[in-house]
Scaffold this active site. Sequence first.
Site: not given
Length: 662
Positions: A34, A59, A107, A133-134, A535, A558
């Site tokens: 966050c 974030r 988040w 945050n945590g 990528e 394959h």
Amino acid sequence: MHGDDIFGNLRDTLTVPCRLVENSHLRRWGYCMCGIVGYVGKQEACPFLLSGLRRLEYRGYDSAGIATLTGSSGFQLHRAVGRIDNLAERIDQTPMQGSTGIGHTRWATHGAATEENAHPHMGGHEIVAVVHNGVIENYQVLKEMLQEKGYVFQSATDTEVVAHLIAENLKTLMNAPVATGGRSSGGADSRFAIFVEAVRASLPSLRGTYGLVVMFRDRPDLLIAARCGSPLVLGVGRGEQFIASDTSPLVGHTDRIIYLADHQIAVVTKDSIQVVHRDQGRVRPEVRVLESTDQEVGCNGFPHYMLKEIYEQPTSLRNAMRGRLDRENATAKFGGLNLTPAQLRGVNRLILTACGTSWHSALVGEYLIEEFARLPVEVEYASELRYRNPPVDHDTLIFGITQSGETADTLAALREMKRKGHHTLAICNVIGSSIAQEADGGIYLHAGPEIGVASTKAFTSQLCVLSMLGLYFGRLRHLSFEAGQRIIDQLEALPDVVEQALECSSRVREVADKYKDATNFLYLGRHYNFPTALEGALKLKEISYIHAEGYPAAEMKHGPIALVDEHTPSVFLLPRSHVYDKVMSNLQEVKARGGPVIAIVDQMDRKLESLVDDIIEVPYVEDFLQPVVASIPLQLLAYHIAIARGCDVDKPRNLAKSVTVE
Ligand code: AGP
């Protein structure tokens, strides 16, 4: 001073200017992703908080909130699900007053992305407001204890527990017969002692990680910040102070910053910042100089950060090479490996560990270090390495590759290797990040801040650094002077070549328009361009949500060839190399089954033109640099397809820039 010279030793370099960094003294494995901001000063807090949240939005972006405080009317709170724009709309409708405030962009970890779970959270009867945050690992136990005391919870978050816990401690201190004095506030200003003590007394109960900013209804001139494992930086102003999770919100407001270390508490008013250690009293904070410009953290005229960062690649490549190519000795030089040439000559194996895009660059690194230096290289997903416990010889050197320097799995894998006694090095972009600090040495990318969630310029800078590393190890071993010189020639020419490659943008856009509605893509390449294919596929899926798979072209037969039909485009990486004819055969196999083919080539060829559906041309480079050059059209293809599909390229759904959870 060159970043290499301070690698792993940031805390000892008092005069080193800091670019955008997320300093961290992280000792644990993870914290949520966050963003936090705080303001106390003479101006209205809301404009800074809102603009700061916008800069931190990379974030986490599933909900956001702001609380401000005035002396007369207490807390004002706005929270909204979704992007910062939704929050800004609310604030437009009902403006917020107060020259003290905190904000948060989330988040989600504990609890869904709802308004109730968005921060700030209130504690007690709205006497405390907290952003966090945590992850508080023992929140359930604390929640039950607080519920027994009568606290009613409004959210499913671990953070609300912190808010009520501080409120409970404040209540206890207020009811104590003798008010707590300066001693227990660790030497902070005695006017704030009881508030500092309420926070300080709460911290030992929290198991997990936190960056916290706390505001008290009855002390509108005060913010208290505390840190354990989640970064917090203080911006020192005149008559105003700032707090943020990283330096980006501070740019343009102040150039003096203080990184809070684990177990430190900052007592912040408009005129002062005092720092105390949770258990050891007053600390003299080290004020650093922040050297960043609005240009670096802004879009600079581009519609998106991702596009800006794609176009920055000629510059970021020049910066990655600056001062590192040694023509006289036909080698590369690095200031921060913290090993002697003799020690490096004694290395018999490398392990490159990383996640996501950085893992793709590690694969390219494997190919080129093995080719240049004849040194065995293994590439490990960090998330696997950390639990896999493979046998690793004592003469093995470990490199963690990471843009952010905060990726939890990469950090944990390096710690595990370090614990076993291996020398761990980092190839990292963010100066002063957790991995940069904990590694025994390393190489900075100097790519500048990468804000778009999809990594672009950091990837090509990693490839460039790995090429130089291959050159360096090669020249310690069997690579001839002439071969070294040739590699240097190629590297020096690379930024201009990438500049030319960027000219393919309008062609890529046409191709993007043609294929934007496809639901599956295949990306195929061989040798150095196998990782490039991986990528390319990752770029497409993360920002356009189209399913894409990267494969070594020969592996198609394959199994994956079963996916080929007229609706599944295959992107073939087909620059000239010793495997050109082989890839051509694989391409024919796809064409024979009716699959549309987009070919990335470095020369126009009549036969090819008649065979494939679309061609994108890039300049020729030697094979070891093809992943850099071929990535340009792949990045642009993902970008233009995502735009054509109306996706938010800078903030794709479900993702965040630094993946700091396991
Ligand atoms: C890249 O586009 C991704 N967003 C992601 O895979 C990223 O590369 C990965 O999370 C590793 O990040 P790092 O380089 O910061 O460690």
